[in-house]
Enzyme design. Structure first.
Site, PDB file in Angstrom:
ATOM      1  N   LYS A 162       7.368  -7.155   6.531  1.00 22.66           N
ATOM      2  CA  LYS A 162       7.788  -8.540   5.978  1.00 22.66           C
ATOM      3  C   LYS A 162       9.314  -8.697   5.837  1.00 22.66           C
ATOM      4  O   LYS A 162       9.924  -9.714   6.157  1.00 22.66           O
ATOM      5  CB  LYS A 162       6.937  -8.864   4.675  1.00 22.66           C
ATOM      6  N   CYS A 173       5.102  -5.124   2.609  1.00 23.13           N
ATOM      7  CA  CYS A 173       6.590  -5.311   2.072  1.00 23.13           C
ATOM      8  C   CYS A 173       7.342  -4.847   3.167  1.00 23.13           C
ATOM      9  O   CYS A 173       8.488  -5.611   3.541  1.00 23.13           O
ATOM     10  CB  CYS A 173       6.703  -4.038   1.217  1.00 23.13           C
ATOM     11  N   TYR A 189       3.182 -15.598  -3.485  1.00 21.73           N
ATOM     12  CA  TYR A 189       4.206 -14.640  -2.912  1.00 21.73           C
ATOM     13  C   TYR A 189       4.287 -14.851  -1.424  1.00 21.73           C
ATOM     14  O   TYR A 189       5.179 -15.169  -0.731  1.00 21.73           O
ATOM     15  CB  TYR A 189       3.971 -13.235  -3.161  1.00 21.73           C
ATOM     16  N   GLY A 202      -4.456 -15.362  -1.193  1.00 25.65           N
ATOM     17  CA  GLY A 202      -4.840 -14.232  -2.154  1.00 25.65           C
ATOM     18  C   GLY A 202      -5.646 -13.151  -1.212  1.00 25.65           C
ATOM     19  O   GLY A 202      -5.886 -13.138  -0.236  1.00 25.65           O
ATOM     20  N   THR A 257      -1.144  -1.178   2.970  1.00 26.43           N
ATOM     21  CA  THR A 257      -0.601  -2.419   3.280  1.00 26.43           C
ATOM     22  C   THR A 257       0.958  -2.563   3.267  1.00 26.43           C
ATOM     23  O   THR A 257       1.509  -3.132   4.240  1.00 26.43           O
ATOM     24  CB  THR A 257      -1.091  -3.417   2.010  1.00 26.43           C
ATOM     25  N   CYS A 258       1.623  -1.970   2.214  1.00 25.44           N
ATOM     26  CA  CYS A 258       3.074  -1.977   2.234  1.00 25.44           C
ATOM     27  C   CYS A 258       3.647  -1.658   3.484  1.00 25.44           C
ATOM     28  O   CYS A 258       4.699  -2.416   3.831  1.00 25.44           O
ATOM     29  CB  CYS A 258       3.627  -1.096   0.973  1.00 25.44           C
ATOM     30  N   HIS A 293      33.833  -9.066 -10.855  1.00 23.14           N
ATOM     31  CA  HIS A 293      34.470 -10.584 -10.545  1.00 23.14           C
ATOM     32  C   HIS A 293      34.985 -10.510  -8.976  1.00 23.14           C
ATOM     33  O   HIS A 293      35.590  -9.380  -8.894  1.00 23.14           O
ATOM     34  CB  HIS A 293      35.525 -10.846 -11.454  1.00 23.14           C
ATOM     35  N   GLY A 297       0.380 -20.856  -2.232  1.00 23.01           N
ATOM     36  CA  GLY A 297       1.670 -20.994  -3.007  1.00 23.01           C
ATOM     37  C   GLY A 297       2.066 -20.013  -3.783  1.00 23.01           C
ATOM     38  O   GLY A 297       3.147 -20.037  -4.442  1.00 23.01           O
ATOM     39  N   GLU A 321       6.990 -16.664   1.156  1.00 24.83           N
ATOM     40  CA  GLU A 321       7.740 -15.596   2.044  1.00 24.83           C
ATOM     41  C   GLU A 321       7.736 -15.845   3.432  1.00 24.83           C
ATOM     42  O   GLU A 321       8.551 -16.257   4.165  1.00 24.83           O
ATOM     43  CB  GLU A 321       7.382 -14.324   1.513  1.00 24.83           C
ATOM     44  N   GLU A 335      27.653 -11.692 -12.093  1.00 22.19           N
ATOM     45  CA  GLU A 335      28.590 -11.648 -13.419  1.00 22.19           C
ATOM     46  C   GLU A 335      28.089 -12.749 -14.301  1.00 22.19           C
ATOM     47  O   GLU A 335      28.326 -12.782 -15.637  1.00 22.19           O
ATOM     48  CB  GLU A 335      30.107 -11.651 -13.298  1.00 22.19           C
ATOM     49  N   TYR A 364       4.732   9.578   6.795  1.00 22.57           N
ATOM     50  CA  TYR A 364       3.617   9.650   5.930  1.00 22.57           C
ATOM     51  C   TYR A 364       2.921  10.807   6.129  1.00 22.57           C
ATOM     52  O   TYR A 364       2.493  11.746   5.483  1.00 22.57           O
ATOM     53  CB  TYR A 364       3.051   8.201   5.725  1.00 22.57           C
ATOM     54  N   ALA A 382      10.590  -9.513  -7.025  1.00 21.87           N
ATOM     55  CA  ALA A 382      11.128 -10.472  -6.148  1.00 21.87           C
ATOM     56  C   ALA A 382      10.351 -11.169  -5.167  1.00 21.87           C
ATOM     57  O   ALA A 382       9.305 -10.608  -4.813  1.00 21.87           O
ATOM     58  CB  ALA A 382      12.318  -9.749  -5.448  1.00 21.87           C
ATOM     59  N   THR A 384       3.567  -2.585  -4.648  1.00 21.70           N
ATOM     60  CA  THR A 384       3.792  -1.159  -4.490  1.00 21.70           C
ATOM     61  C   THR A 384       4.420  -0.284  -5.660  1.00 21.70           C
ATOM     62  O   THR A 384       3.629   0.944  -5.822  1.00 21.70           O
ATOM     63  CB  THR A 384       4.493  -0.902  -3.181  1.00 21.70           C
TER      64      THR A 384
HETATM   65  P1  NDP Z   1      -1.214 -14.872  -4.729  1.00 21.81           P
HETATM   66  O1  NDP Z   1      -2.398 -14.683  -5.788  1.00 21.81           O
HETATM   67  O2  NDP Z   1      -0.052 -14.787  -5.173  1.00 21.81           O
HETATM   68  O3  NDP Z   1      -1.213 -16.370  -4.289  1.00 21.81           O
HETATM   69  C1  NDP Z   1      -2.337 -16.957  -3.659  1.00 21.81           C
HETATM   70  C2  NDP Z   1      -2.101 -18.503  -3.508  1.00 21.81           C
HETATM   71  O4  NDP Z   1      -3.254 -19.083  -2.774  1.00 21.81           O
HETATM   72  C3  NDP Z   1      -2.074 -19.138  -4.768  1.00 21.81           C
HETATM   73  O5  NDP Z   1      -0.993 -20.352  -4.659  1.00 21.81           O
HETATM   74  C4  NDP Z   1      -3.326 -20.112  -4.978  1.00 21.81           C
HETATM   75  O6  NDP Z   1      -3.499 -21.258  -5.535  1.00 21.81           O
HETATM   76  C5  NDP Z   1      -3.685 -20.313  -3.319  1.00 21.81           C
HETATM   77  N1  NDP Z   1      -4.939 -20.164  -3.187  1.00 21.81           N
HETATM   78  C6  NDP Z   1      -6.200 -19.380  -3.642  1.00 21.81           C
HETATM   79  N2  NDP Z   1      -7.218 -19.729  -3.165  1.00 21.81           N
HETATM   80  C7  NDP Z   1      -7.130 -20.785  -2.213  1.00 21.81           C
HETATM   81  C8  NDP Z   1      -8.002 -21.605  -1.641  1.00 21.81           C
HETATM   82  N3  NDP Z   1      -9.257 -21.318  -1.661  1.00 21.81           N
HETATM   83  N4  NDP Z   1      -7.463 -22.903  -1.088  1.00 21.81           N
HETATM   84  C9  NDP Z   1      -6.308 -23.144  -1.282  1.00 21.81           C
HETATM   85  N5  NDP Z   1      -5.210 -22.360  -1.959  1.00 21.81           N
HETATM   86  C10 NDP Z   1      -5.942 -21.197  -2.581  1.00 21.81           C
HETATM   87  O7  NDP Z   1      -1.646 -14.092  -3.291  1.00 21.81           O
HETATM   88  P2  NDP Z   1      -0.671 -13.745  -2.065  1.00 21.81           P
HETATM   89  O8  NDP Z   1      -1.967 -13.790  -1.107  1.00 21.81           O
HETATM   90  O9  NDP Z   1       0.568 -14.738  -1.962  1.00 21.81           O
HETATM   91  O10 NDP Z   1      -0.158 -12.461  -2.764  1.00 21.81           O
HETATM   92  C11 NDP Z   1      -0.998 -11.103  -3.130  1.00 21.81           C
HETATM   93  C12 NDP Z   1      -0.469 -10.272  -3.814  1.00 21.81           C
HETATM   94  O11 NDP Z   1       0.552  -9.398  -3.415  1.00 21.81           O
HETATM   95  C13 NDP Z   1       0.629 -11.201  -4.905  1.00 21.81           C
HETATM   96  O12 NDP Z   1      -0.082 -11.508  -6.142  1.00 21.81           O
HETATM   97  C14 NDP Z   1       1.903 -10.142  -5.039  1.00 21.81           C
HETATM   98  O13 NDP Z   1       1.269  -9.380  -6.340  1.00 21.81           O
HETATM   99  C15 NDP Z   1       1.751  -9.447  -3.881  1.00 21.81           C
HETATM  100  N6  NDP Z   1       2.854  -9.484  -3.023  1.00 21.81           N
HETATM  101  C16 NDP Z   1       4.114  -9.287  -3.714  1.00 21.81           C
HETATM  102  C17 NDP Z   1       5.333  -9.507  -2.772  1.00 21.81           C
HETATM  103  C18 NDP Z   1       6.357  -8.864  -3.584  1.00 21.81           C
HETATM  104  O14 NDP Z   1       6.472  -8.435  -4.255  1.00 21.81           O
HETATM  105  N7  NDP Z   1       7.614  -9.623  -2.879  1.00 21.81           N
HETATM  106  C19 NDP Z   1       5.071 -10.057  -1.342  1.00 21.81           C
HETATM  107  C20 NDP Z   1       3.670 -10.585  -1.218  1.00 21.81           C
HETATM  108  C21 NDP Z   1       2.845 -10.117  -1.979  1.00 21.81           C
HETATM  109  P3  NDP Z   1      -3.342 -21.239  -7.128  1.00 21.81           P
HETATM  110  O15 NDP Z   1      -1.882 -20.974  -7.567  1.00 21.81           O
HETATM  111  O16 NDP Z   1      -3.849 -22.735  -7.303  1.00 21.81           O
HETATM  112  O17 NDP Z   1      -4.450 -20.210  -7.620  1.00 21.81           O
END
Ligand code: NDP
Length: 451
Positions: free
Chosen positions: A50, A47, A176, A261, A41-42, A436, A174, A180, A441, A98, A340, A310
């Site tokens: 993205k 990552c 990551y 998710g 995936t990464c 600075h 809502g 993003e 800082e 890779y 981040a 990752t």
């Molecule tokens: P997350 O679990 O972070 O977020 C899923 C979001 O979807 C939550 O806001 C959740 O709401 C919402 N959700 C879940 N089910 C439903 C539904 N049925 N209907 C509506 N909303 C829903 O998953 P992501 O897919 O954003 O990312 C997966 C993982 O990938 C992350 O946890 C992170 O670890 C990794 N990632 C890291 C990045 C980085 O390091 N920069 C970048 C991208 C991904 P609720 O909050 O209410 O549960």
């Protein structure tokens, strides 16, 4: 008993490739099975591409900022296909790297879909291979809610390969990925709506960080709709997608992206048949030595339900190989993992949130925070602000958490993560000389606790 391989890894993503290479370096005969792309995936749909898109999405704001510095200009044309295809070429280059890394380490690459046919055997098509140890490193896959019309939406996987750039986008979720990608679509010029079912985006992050980031993201132009969910999607005659919202309203867009998710990717492995224990959400249960309930079968990375990052998968792979081939019998530590979110501005965070610290050390917490206008924006005229926060255990003076919303927060927090991992106290932060003029800082000049 002799086996075809000492180690057979299923999945050539970040964790699988690292474990394969490191085990091979210790003299093990290793094969890795992959059915899609090297790097997981990464490298392919996470990552790396993205971040390339994030870079692209930040140019428009830079042109706006430049005017205050006497530099006038505007983006004449954004060609999505150039960005998309240049990104794809870069990913192909990385796939090649890779492949070379694996081959040069002496790892055999087996193309195909693996099915675990026994505690020491893996079948790919009509070929069965035996191995002393099997490692499941199959990662995750974007999930989408079961609503009518969900098939009209895309996930992050498809967002990287869109035929045309959409002018109107609804991103659902809502976390990551939602935050993003909302920044990416918005920065590249789409009318962007972020639809989140809860009270505030980025659940799990520090509350102040969440609200500060939401305000900044909205300033940048993303329309954030909280308490909002899509209950059905219809395709209209002009190919628009009509989102029917839970509040009775509708939203017409060109693209709906689910970022709701990711689920562990274990389809076809036949874990149940082998008695490999999984949780209700499908993640594989492992002990501190990454052993599943079948002693010869191990698992690591996103598939085991630890933070889906990752660097975590890479660290797990290093730990596992150290557990196998060195004297290291310690478990992997998941404390103080820096992370981040590459929204605009970035969020960078390490250690405990204020809420977590209060739960763990009730009454023994001091909070330092700062919110300011970055120097650049005193002239650019942009409303963007930066927020920083340190959580300190009062009795020990130890810094428990550092959080930032602001430009380059990801870069800045990485250094602070070293300090926090080393157990730095607030006194150490205070005695560190600042650089600075920088935003960073501020982390060593926050003197007055929040009252
Ligand atoms: P997350 O679990 O972070 O977020 C899923 C979001 O979807 C939550 O806001 C959740 O709401 C919402 N959700 C879940 N089910 C439903 C539904 N049925 N209907 C509506 N909303 C829903 O998953 P992501 O897919 O954003 O990312 C997966 C993982 O990938 C992350 O946890 C992170 O670890 C990794 N990632 C890291 C990045 C980085 O390091 N920069 C970048 C991208 C991904 P609720 O909050 O209410 O549960």
């Amino acid at each position: 008993m002799s086996f075809d391989y000492d180690l057979l890894v299923i999945g050539a993503g970040s964790g699988g490739v690292r474990a394969s290479r490191m085990a091979a370096a210790r003299g093990a005969k290793v094969a890795v099975v992959e059915n899609r792309y090297l790097g997981g995936t990464c490298v392919n749909v996470g990552c790396v591409p993205k971040k390339l898109f994030v870079y692209a999405s930040e140019y428009a704001a830079k042109f706006e900022e430049a005017a205050g510095f006497g530099i006038k200009g505007a983006i004449e044309h954004f060609d999505w296909s150039t960005l998309r295809d240049n990104k794809t070429n870069e990913i192909s280059r990385l796939n090649g790297i890779y492949k070379k890394l694996l081959e040069n380490s002496g790892v055999t690459i087996l193309n195909g879909t693996a099915h675990i046919s026994g505690p020491n055997s893996v079948t790919i098509g009509d070929q069965t291979y035996t191995a002393d140890k099997i490692l499941i490193a199959t990662g995750g896959w974007p999930d989408r809610p079961d609503i009518p019309g969900a098939e009209y939406g895309i996930t992050s996987n498809e967002a990287f390969y869109l035929e045309d750039f959409p002018q109107r986008v609804a991103v659902i979720g809502g976390g990551y990925i939602a935050v993003e990608f909302a920044g990416i679509f918005n920065g590249l010029g789409a009318d962007t709506h972020l639809l989140y079912r809860g009270e505030q985006i980025l659940r799990g992050f520090d509350q102040d960080v969440r609200s500060f980031a939401a305000t900044q993201i909205a300033h940048k132009g993303v329309n954030i709709h909280t308490h909002t969910d899509v209950v059905r999607i219809d395709r209209l005659a002009d190919d628009s997608l009509r989102c029917q919202l839970n509040n009775g309203a509708t939203l017409d867009v060109d693209c709906v992206m689910f970022a709701t998710g990711r689920r562990p990717q274990t389809d076809g492995l036949e874990l149940g048949e082998l008695g490999i224990q999984t949780r209700d959400n499908g993640t594989v249960v492992v002990d501190p030595f990454f052993r599943t309930s079948v002693p010869s079968i191990y698992a690591l990375g996103d598939v085991i339900g630890t933070p889906q990052l990752t660097p975590v998968a890479l660290a797990q792979a290093m730990k596992l190989v150290a557990q196998w081939y060195s004297d290291d019998q310690t478990p992997m530590s998941y404390d103080n993992i820096p992370t981040a979110v590459f929204c605009q501005p970035n969020i960078g965070t390490v250690g405990l949130t204020e809420e977590e610290a209060n739960k763990r050390f009730a009454g023994d917490i001091t909070v330092f925070e700062s919110s300011f206008r970055p120097m650049k924006h005193t002239i650019s005229g942009m409303p963007e602000r930066t927020y920083m926060k340190l959580i300190v255990q009062t009795s020990s003076d130890k810094v428990l958490g550092a959080h930032m919303v602001g430009e380059e927060a990801g870069e800045i927090i990485q250094g602070l993560a070293v300090a926090i991992k080393a157990g730095a106290t607030k006194a150490v932060f205070d005695s560190t000389i600042g650089i600075h003029p920088t935003a960073a800082e501020e982390f060593v000049t926050m003197r007055s606790p929040r009252s």
